[in-house]
Design a protein around this motif. Sequence first.
Motif, mmCIF file in Angstrom:
data_model
loop_
_atom_site.group_PDB
_atom_site.id
_atom_site.type_symbol
_atom_site.label_atom_id
_atom_site.label_comp_id
_atom_site.label_asym_id
_atom_site.label_seq_id
_atom_site.Cartn_x
_atom_site.Cartn_y
_atom_site.Cartn_z
ATOM 1 N N ASP A 153 0.769 -0.874 -0.128
ATOM 2 C CA ASP A 153 0.245 0.078 0.174
ATOM 3 C C ASP A 153 1.005 1.503 0.108
ATOM 4 O O ASP A 153 2.367 0.708 0.030
ATOM 5 C CB ASP A 153 -0.927 -0.401 0.951
ATOM 6 N N PHE A 159 -4.611 -3.698 -4.375
ATOM 7 C CA PHE A 159 -5.550 -2.868 -4.640
ATOM 8 C C PHE A 159 -6.354 -2.744 -6.663
ATOM 9 O O PHE A 159 -5.586 -2.677 -7.232
ATOM 10 C CB PHE A 159 -5.104 -2.040 -3.825
ATOM 11 N N ASN A 182 -9.978 4.244 -7.117
ATOM 12 C CA ASN A 182 -9.376 4.861 -6.092
ATOM 13 C C ASN A 182 -8.347 4.131 -5.394
ATOM 14 O O ASN A 182 -7.529 4.821 -4.564
ATOM 15 C CB ASN A 182 -10.294 5.610 -4.867
ATOM 16 N N LYS A 183 -7.819 2.678 -6.201
ATOM 17 C CA LYS A 183 -7.416 1.892 -6.139
ATOM 18 C C LYS A 183 -7.493 1.857 -4.111
ATOM 19 O O LYS A 183 -6.449 1.092 -3.406
ATOM 20 C CB LYS A 183 -5.712 2.083 -5.838
ATOM 21 N N ASP A 184 -7.998 1.900 -3.701
ATOM 22 C CA ASP A 184 -8.938 1.223 -2.029
ATOM 23 C C ASP A 184 -9.557 -0.157 -1.502
ATOM 24 O O ASP A 184 -10.128 0.180 -0.687
ATOM 25 C CB ASP A 184 -9.134 3.184 -1.917
ATOM 26 N N GLN A 212 -13.658 -3.169 1.352
ATOM 27 C CA GLN A 212 -13.586 -1.740 1.080
ATOM 28 C C GLN A 212 -12.216 -1.534 2.131
ATOM 29 O O GLN A 212 -12.271 -1.237 3.661
ATOM 30 C CB GLN A 212 -15.298 -1.099 0.874
ATOM 31 N N THR A 213 -11.625 -0.577 1.744
ATOM 32 C CA THR A 213 -10.324 -0.171 3.009
ATOM 33 C C THR A 213 -9.440 1.093 2.726
ATOM 34 O O THR A 213 -10.464 2.339 1.493
ATOM 35 C CB THR A 213 -8.945 -0.933 2.951
ATOM 36 N N SER A 214 -9.375 2.347 3.729
ATOM 37 C CA SER A 214 -8.873 3.170 3.274
ATOM 38 C C SER A 214 -7.339 3.495 2.816
ATOM 39 O O SER A 214 -7.225 4.362 2.782
ATOM 40 C CB SER A 214 -9.438 4.380 4.647
ATOM 41 N N ALA A 215 -7.194 2.367 2.967
ATOM 42 C CA ALA A 215 -5.422 2.307 2.485
ATOM 43 C C ALA A 215 -5.554 2.602 1.496
ATOM 44 O O ALA A 215 -6.529 2.245 0.671
ATOM 45 C CB ALA A 215 -4.570 1.031 2.609
ATOM 46 N N LYS A 216 -4.513 2.792 -0.071
ATOM 47 C CA LYS A 216 -4.150 2.782 -0.958
ATOM 48 C C LYS A 216 -3.112 2.007 -1.860
ATOM 49 O O LYS A 216 -2.319 1.911 -0.937
ATOM 50 C CB LYS A 216 -4.569 4.107 -1.999
#
Length: 293
Positions: free
Chosen positions: A229, A266, A270-272, A286-290
């Motif tokens: 990430d 990912f 948004n690649k998240d 779904q994550t808030s990492a990218k």
Amino acid sequence: MKKCFLLSILSLICLLCNAQSPIFVQDSLKLISSQFKFTEGASVDKEGNVFFTDQPNNQIWKYGTDGKLSLYLDQSGRANGTYFDRKGNLIVCADEQNQIWSIDQHKKIKVLFSDFEGKKVNGPNDLWLDAKGGIYFTDPYYQRDYWTRQKAEIEKQRVYYLPKGKKTAIIVADDVIKPNGIVGTPDGKFLYVADMDANKTYRYQINVDATLTNRQTICSQHSDGMTLDSNGNIYLTGKGVTIYKPTGEKIGHIDVPEEWCGNICFGGKNKDVLFITASKSIYRIQTSAKGVE
């Protein structure tokens, strides 16, 4: 006093939970489909569409940012690991004939690599491209039921580098037993390689000439496929997904209800969104990492 004590304990638990959740999961793990035989080779194009392989069925599939799942290519050369180059070509470990292919946007196939010093390699398994378009790939030996050969032509299982535009690869790591998962850092400084038989994941320094030096053990865990990430955390696959800091500190785990997780990337606009190929299935979370690939 008792109430304050309980609040303090709850606050501590929350902090510990957050420390163990570097990807800041925003939703539960969701099954996309279980219609496959064995999924592998997850990669993402520049729009965020995710491509993955079903090696036993000789297929490559696409999961679009529109949420639609479709067969992308039949007769895929028993594709295993995949990765997109900067021109949008899908670079594939074509395990059927132990080659590396480039598949353009019109699905035209070009063989980039076919042998090493006149011998078939063991079976290109996973790969990563550097900024110059060169290809690092792992070459473990796993006997396939669709091969006519019953033993390796090359004894050692290594990591190779194929310079862009060249047909001849060079050996960059032969200090591994059975290399498998591989991924490099966006700045091109380091390459992570998982060794299945040593049950370790290593980090190498990438030199200007593409050779590798200064091997360091990051963790005592192997990985079938891996990704990074934007914070440099490493996501390893196998029994679920385990996340490590670049320093090797374990900071999270995602349970996946399958026998084995083969690969990961990912994706999404948004690649998240983390996509996980696992046995007969593919999942998303779904994550808030990218991602950085």
